[in-house]
Design a protein around this motif. Sequence first.
Motif, mmCIF file in Angstrom:
data_model
loop_
_atom_site.group_PDB
_atom_site.id
_atom_site.type_symbol
_atom_site.label_atom_id
_atom_site.label_comp_id
_atom_site.label_asym_id
_atom_site.label_seq_id
_atom_site.Cartn_x
_atom_site.Cartn_y
_atom_site.Cartn_z
ATOM 1 N N ASP A 114 0.833 -1.203 0.000
ATOM 2 C CA ASP A 114 0.000 0.000 0.000
ATOM 3 C C ASP A 114 0.870 1.257 0.000
ATOM 4 O O ASP A 114 0.553 2.252 -0.674
ATOM 5 C CB ASP A 114 -0.929 0.016 1.210
ATOM 6 C CG ASP A 114 -2.079 -0.973 1.087
ATOM 7 O OD1 ASP A 114 -2.283 -1.527 -0.015
ATOM 8 O OD2 ASP A 114 -2.774 -1.200 2.100
ATOM 9 N N GLY A 115 1.958 1.214 0.753
ATOM 10 C CA GLY A 115 2.855 2.364 0.800
ATOM 11 C C GLY A 115 3.499 2.648 -0.547
ATOM 12 O O GLY A 115 3.595 3.806 -0.975
ATOM 13 N N PHE A 116 3.926 1.607 -1.226
ATOM 14 C CA PHE A 116 4.547 1.828 -2.530
ATOM 15 C C PHE A 116 3.538 2.309 -3.572
ATOM 16 O O PHE A 116 3.871 3.144 -4.421
ATOM 17 C CB PHE A 116 5.265 0.563 -3.000
ATOM 18 C CG PHE A 116 6.604 0.374 -2.354
ATOM 19 C CD1 PHE A 116 7.547 1.386 -2.383
ATOM 20 C CD2 PHE A 116 6.925 -0.805 -1.697
ATOM 21 C CE1 PHE A 116 8.789 1.242 -1.774
ATOM 22 C CE2 PHE A 116 8.163 -0.972 -1.091
ATOM 23 C CZ PHE A 116 9.093 0.061 -1.125
ATOM 24 N N ARG A 117 2.311 1.810 -3.509
ATOM 25 C CA ARG A 117 1.307 2.321 -4.441
ATOM 26 C C ARG A 117 1.044 3.808 -4.170
ATOM 27 O O ARG A 117 0.878 4.593 -5.097
ATOM 28 C CB ARG A 117 0.013 1.526 -4.322
ATOM 29 C CG ARG A 117 0.098 0.033 -4.590
ATOM 30 C CD ARG A 117 0.485 -0.330 -6.016
ATOM 31 N NE ARG A 117 1.909 -0.227 -6.283
ATOM 32 C CZ ARG A 117 2.830 -1.107 -5.860
ATOM 33 N NH1 ARG A 117 2.486 -2.154 -5.141
ATOM 34 N NH2 ARG A 117 4.101 -0.941 -6.205
ATOM 35 N N GLU A 118 1.019 4.186 -2.882
ATOM 36 C CA GLU A 118 0.840 5.592 -2.530
ATOM 37 C C GLU A 118 2.032 6.411 -3.028
ATOM 38 O O GLU A 118 1.857 7.527 -3.560
ATOM 39 C CB GLU A 118 0.688 5.742 -1.018
ATOM 40 C CG GLU A 118 0.662 7.174 -0.510
ATOM 41 C CD GLU A 118 -0.486 8.002 -1.067
ATOM 42 O OE1 GLU A 118 -0.354 9.236 -1.085
ATOM 43 O OE2 GLU A 118 -1.524 7.415 -1.484
ATOM 44 N N GLY A 119 3.242 5.890 -2.864
ATOM 45 C CA GLY A 119 4.422 6.596 -3.344
ATOM 46 C C GLY A 119 4.413 6.782 -4.848
ATOM 47 O O GLY A 119 4.789 7.849 -5.361
ATOM 48 N N GLU A 120 3.970 5.762 -5.578
ATOM 49 C CA GLU A 120 3.850 5.899 -7.027
ATOM 50 C C GLU A 120 2.866 7.003 -7.394
ATOM 51 O O GLU A 120 3.105 7.789 -8.315
ATOM 52 C CB GLU A 120 3.412 4.567 -7.640
ATOM 53 C CG GLU A 120 4.491 3.489 -7.596
ATOM 54 C CD GLU A 120 3.971 2.131 -8.050
ATOM 55 O OE1 GLU A 120 4.791 1.297 -8.463
ATOM 56 O OE2 GLU A 120 2.733 1.901 -7.981
ATOM 57 N N ARG A 121 1.745 7.067 -6.652
ATOM 58 C CA ARG A 121 0.748 8.125 -6.915
ATOM 59 C C ARG A 121 1.325 9.504 -6.629
ATOM 60 O O ARG A 121 1.132 10.449 -7.411
ATOM 61 C CB ARG A 121 -0.510 7.890 -6.075
ATOM 62 C CG ARG A 121 -1.380 6.739 -6.565
ATOM 63 C CD ARG A 121 -2.729 6.726 -5.853
ATOM 64 N NE ARG A 121 -2.615 6.385 -4.444
ATOM 65 C CZ ARG A 121 -2.639 5.133 -3.980
ATOM 66 N NH1 ARG A 121 -2.763 4.107 -4.808
ATOM 67 N NH2 ARG A 121 -2.544 4.906 -2.681
#
Length: 362
Positions: free
Chosen positions: A137-144
């Motif tokens: 979830d953190g990496f998806r947020e970082g990508e966003r």
Amino acid sequence: MHLSDNPATPAAATVSEWIRRAPKAVLHDHLDGGLRPATIVELAREHGYTALPTEDPAELAVWFRDAADSGSLERYLETFAHTCAVMQTREALTRIAAECAEDLAADGVVYAEIRYAPEQHLEGGLTLDEVVEAVNDGFREGERRTGGRITVRTLLTGMRHTDRSLEIARLTVAHRENGVAGFDIAGGEIGNPPARHLPAFQHLKRENCHFTIHAGEAVGAESIHEAVQVCGTERIGHGVRITDDIAEDGTLGTLAAYVRDNRIALEVCPTSNLQTGAAKDYASHPIDELRRLGFRITLNTDNRLVSGTTMSEEFQHMVDAFGYGPEVFEEFTVAALDAAFLPLPERQRLIDEVVRPGYAAL
């Protein structure tokens, strides 16, 4: 010993602007070795962790770098007690992963495989699955947050000195449709050969799942042989001790030739290698010899906080030591994407639409 006492100690590089702009790919970067010092201090206060050597973020960054400058892989690994201590809640893991993606993207990284050991993040009551979900979830947020400038996948790491590798291999397979690209074995090499975890690798092979193995860092070419021929690894984490199987005149032994000819990628981490004693200094680091001999070389950070480095600084050190220009770093970046645990169409898109145009524009 302090950094200033050792002339061979890695030092921060003054990075050229073209290097910062160059598209980069990193395959070997540990989540727990790359936290922002200010985040460590904040999370330590929130969770009542009082063992930090200092609560000043700048001083803490220097402490990590100094502690790692020991010439010993075992001492180097001890620094992770502090980072793992503040990575025990869902919120902390998600925050740290998102910040990791932001920091890498700001440094020009367009693709990253970030590894971590889920079993090291259970002290706050999380399950293994919850750890993986929080990090993803953190990496998806970082990508966003970066507007899609970076693609991040994770590698789940089993620890050499524990008996949970098969469990982590099964966890890898269970989450490979949710941002997990593969599996890794890490930790102190001495006394912990990779074949000890053979059931994990056999499970991954049966499930057609990718994996890499730390080898040829603290232990010589025999560890690489075991990782390649017994365990069947696709890539080698570090692997610089492959030079043990190369004669002074450049003649390759059978193992070195096998690794080169089968395009088994070496995840080379120069600054980390200097700190753990796998290399003396940048100028004598074997990366240049291995490149000239035709090995598939990828350039990596290993642990950005602990080694006090970035991908741009690793590039700059190679410029200073060997005079490399953009064409060499394009070669390294394409090699990393060719070896990435990512579907071929996605790898090819990054090469054709991001990396090649990015270097052409430098």
